[in-house]
Motif scaffolding. Sequence first.
Motif, short mmCIF file in Angstrom:
data_model
loop_
_atom_site.label_atom_id
_atom_site.label_comp_id
_atom_site.label_asym_id
_atom_site.label_seq_id
_atom_site.Cartn_x
_atom_site.Cartn_y
_atom_site.Cartn_z
N GLN A 1 -38.35 29.02 -33.32
CA GLN A 1 -37.91 29.94 -32.27
C GLN A 1 -37.06 29.17 -31.25
OE1 GLN A 1 -38.46 33.20 -32.13
NE2 GLN A 1 -39.98 33.45 -33.76
N MET B 1 -40.59 28.62 -39.46
CA MET B 1 -39.82 29.42 -38.52
C MET B 1 -39.71 28.66 -37.21
SD MET B 1 -38.27 32.01 -37.17
CE MET B 1 -38.41 33.41 -38.27
N LYS C 1 -34.87 29.92 -27.63
CA LYS C 1 -34.68 30.95 -26.60
C LYS C 1 -34.10 30.31 -25.34
CE LYS C 1 -37.68 34.18 -26.31
NZ LYS C 1 -38.83 35.08 -26.10
N THR D 1 -44.30 30.00 -26.36
CA THR D 1 -43.77 31.04 -27.24
C THR D 1 -42.40 30.71 -27.81
OG1 THR D 1 -42.91 32.28 -25.35
CG2 THR D 1 -45.12 32.85 -26.13
N THR D 2 -41.87 29.53 -27.52
CA THR D 2 -40.64 29.09 -28.17
C THR D 2 -40.76 27.61 -28.51
OG1 THR D 2 -38.22 29.18 -28.10
CG2 THR D 2 -39.31 28.38 -26.12
N ASP D 3 -40.09 27.21 -29.57
CA ASP D 3 -40.09 25.80 -29.97
C ASP D 3 -39.02 25.01 -29.23
OD1 ASP D 3 -42.05 25.99 -32.24
OD2 ASP D 3 -40.54 27.40 -32.99
N PHE E 1 -31.24 37.13 -36.75
CA PHE E 1 -32.40 37.86 -36.24
C PHE E 1 -33.20 38.48 -37.37
CE2 PHE E 1 -29.79 38.01 -32.28
CZ PHE E 1 -30.68 37.31 -31.49
N THR F 1 -32.44 33.64 -29.52
CA THR F 1 -32.28 34.71 -28.54
C THR F 1 -31.87 34.11 -27.20
OG1 THR F 1 -34.65 34.62 -28.00
CG2 THR F 1 -33.96 36.25 -29.61
N SER G 1 -36.23 28.95 -41.25
CA SER G 1 -35.64 30.09 -40.54
C SER G 1 -35.53 29.75 -39.06
CB SER G 1 -36.51 31.34 -40.69
OG SER G 1 -36.52 31.80 -42.02
N LEU G 2 -34.44 30.17 -38.44
CA LEU G 2 -34.27 29.99 -37.00
C LEU G 2 -33.98 31.35 -36.37
CD1 LEU G 2 -32.59 27.28 -38.41
CD2 LEU G 2 -32.96 26.60 -36.05
N ALA G 3 -34.73 31.70 -35.33
CA ALA G 3 -34.50 32.93 -34.58
C ALA G 3 -33.97 32.55 -33.21
CB ALA G 3 -35.79 33.73 -34.45
N GLY H 1 -35.71 36.37 -39.27
CA GLY H 1 -36.99 36.20 -38.63
C GLY H 1 -37.99 37.28 -38.97
#
Length: 290
Positions: free
Chosen positions: A32, A30, A34, A77-79, A17, A62, A58-60, A20
């Motif tokens: 994302q 980056m 989710k 809003t997410t990949d 986290f 959630t 980078s990977l975030a 990110g």
Amino acid sequence: MKTDRWLKVMGVALSIFCVGTLPVQAKEKMIQIKGSDTIVNVSQAWAEEFMTANPQVSLAVTGGGSGTGIAALINGTTDIANSSRKIKQKEIDDAQKAGYYPEEFKVAIDALAVIVNPANPVKELTIDQLSGIFTGKITNWNEVGGKNQKILVLSRERNSGTHMYFLEQVLRKGKEKGPEQFAPSVLMLPSSEAIINETSTSESAIGYDGLGYVTPKVKTLAVAAKNGDPFIQPSKETATDHSYPIWRFLYVYTRFKPKGEIKAFIDFALSPKGQKIVEEMGFVPLGESL
């Protein structure tokens, strides 16, 4: 091995986290991710290994539930959306209206375990009995061979893909649009860990969880698809050969056909090393099931 991997993942989750929040110039890309709480720890483990090998990315990661992940995919809003259920046709339609064309990837197999407290003498239930318990038609353990004790029924929250899968495959016995619903008395809990914790401390509780979350604190029940069928315990073997009646694939979805770093990450998740992580986290690698 599972414990070691889980401890390692929980230890690095904060760092994932935090990555990110680094300045843009510190990383070139980056990604994302989710969605499903069932898969979140597996994804964090994948992310850790992938970033080690690809420090420019980078990977975030959630959670929040499969529905949250798919909604984020639809609104851009997410990949990557993690999901413990298949995307619905309405969700595909909504994504296409937004200009996205979701691509589906199976990444693991799961046996959705029905769990009770170890002190509970009940060892096996049919799908019919489980449907009766979770819809409120069966309310006492003595109706299914247990003690004279009111049943405390636990479920994941409605935004969970695991909740939706259990509703359709168990309560509705495989009928997506059936009339059956969870009884109003069912206690909806926010996470797989919460169901494990509540079941481990309440002798009257029953719940369900992904195989990778099951611990010795709870007891898994053998399940029969219908009266007269054999009762099968959830395991890697019975999920792989599909003899356990409540098995499922776990998925990731992208907005378009993946390219670049997103494709590389999914390729890693499906690689022998990525599937080894699936196994270390207590779930079932795909093997020959694709």
